[in-house]
Motif scaffolding. Sequence first.
Motif, short mmCIF file in Angstrom:
data_model
loop_
_atom_site.label_atom_id
_atom_site.label_comp_id
_atom_site.label_asym_id
_atom_site.label_seq_id
_atom_site.Cartn_x
_atom_site.Cartn_y
_atom_site.Cartn_z
N UNK A 235 0.85 -1.19 0.00
CA UNK A 235 0.00 0.00 0.00
C UNK A 235 0.88 1.24 0.00
N UNK A 236 0.59 2.17 -0.92
CA UNK A 236 1.34 3.41 -1.05
C UNK A 236 0.37 4.58 -0.99
N UNK A 237 0.66 5.56 -0.14
CA UNK A 237 -0.22 6.72 0.00
C UNK A 237 0.36 7.92 -0.74
N UNK A 238 -0.52 8.69 -1.39
CA UNK A 238 -0.08 9.90 -2.09
C UNK A 238 -1.30 10.72 -2.47
N UNK A 239 -1.11 12.03 -2.58
CA UNK A 239 -2.12 12.95 -3.09
C UNK A 239 -1.81 13.19 -4.56
N UNK A 240 -2.58 12.58 -5.43
CA UNK A 240 -2.26 12.62 -6.86
C UNK A 240 -2.70 13.92 -7.54
N UNK A 241 -3.20 14.87 -6.77
CA UNK A 241 -3.41 16.20 -7.33
C UNK A 241 -2.13 17.02 -7.29
N UNK A 242 -1.06 16.42 -6.75
CA UNK A 242 0.25 17.07 -6.63
C UNK A 242 1.24 16.31 -7.51
N UNK B 157 -13.54 23.88 -10.30
CA UNK B 157 -13.17 23.24 -11.56
C UNK B 157 -11.80 22.56 -11.44
N UNK B 158 -10.83 23.27 -10.90
CA UNK B 158 -9.48 22.75 -10.81
C UNK B 158 -9.38 21.58 -9.83
N UNK C 135 -7.12 16.57 -10.17
CA UNK C 135 -7.10 15.18 -9.70
C UNK C 135 -7.26 14.20 -10.85
N UNK C 136 -8.21 14.47 -11.73
CA UNK C 136 -8.55 13.51 -12.77
C UNK C 136 -7.64 13.54 -14.00
N UNK C 137 -7.04 14.70 -14.27
CA UNK C 137 -6.22 14.82 -15.48
C UNK C 137 -4.74 14.96 -15.16
#
Length: 259
Positions: free
Chosen positions: A63-70, A112-113, A118-120
């Motif tokens: 398991x790896x944790x991360x904020x993928x908006x960054x 919007x952002x 997060x998604x793109x």
Amino acid sequence: MSAVGLLAGQVALVTGAGGGIGRGIALRFAAEGAAVALHCRTSDEGAQEVAARVRELGGEAVVLRADLAVEDECRRVVREAAEWGGGRLDALVNNAGVQPVQELAGMTVADWRAVVDTNVLSVFACTQAAAEIMREKEGGGGGSVTHVASIEAAHPASGHAHYCASKAAVVMHARSAALEYGPYGIRVNTVSPGLVDREGLAEAWPDGVRRFQQAAPVGRLGRAEDIGDACVFLASRLASWVSGHDLVVDGGVSARPTW
């Protein structure tokens, strides 16, 4: 473990694997023989449960944790997955995403952002980082990247403008990435689900569930494992000549006439 082992020997990273569709994808990858790195942002408990289930299947998981908006977090989680896999990464499934409901009137740029980043952004940064590793893979470059998009990339829904736009961007990113990474043996595709069942959905949105079931020729909602099966196919040797493709998995809803 599956006797077929379509992904035997592969190291895979599945983002957003703490529950829902991500959980179904991760378990199907493990059942087909892949060692699976499970990304989560806040659902650590859920991801740990998925990892425990993978180990029960006789597989390997972390398991790896991360904020993928960054951006830096995207690159870090890909790097850590490859390090855990002994320096290799064969498959990436970009599943993490958000889907808030909000009307365009009153939506702010920040709203919007929050969805688009997060998604793109996560799809762009994780794919770029994974491709760098796949290109250098011992024994020759190559690998597969699958983005989880949505039928809403082509069929908009009210209150989902930011989500629909982000998923349309994800589909086109995959086609562009397939074009540019193909010479390195890296295939990039998307899976576009329809409405996938989850705990409490029928109670929270009974009218929407009923309408989808009536519209779907197959007559039911999707299951997380349905999306997992599609992702397994695209990551396997069975799809060795499939790239830049959007695989719609929606029970036939998109085939329904609109007039």
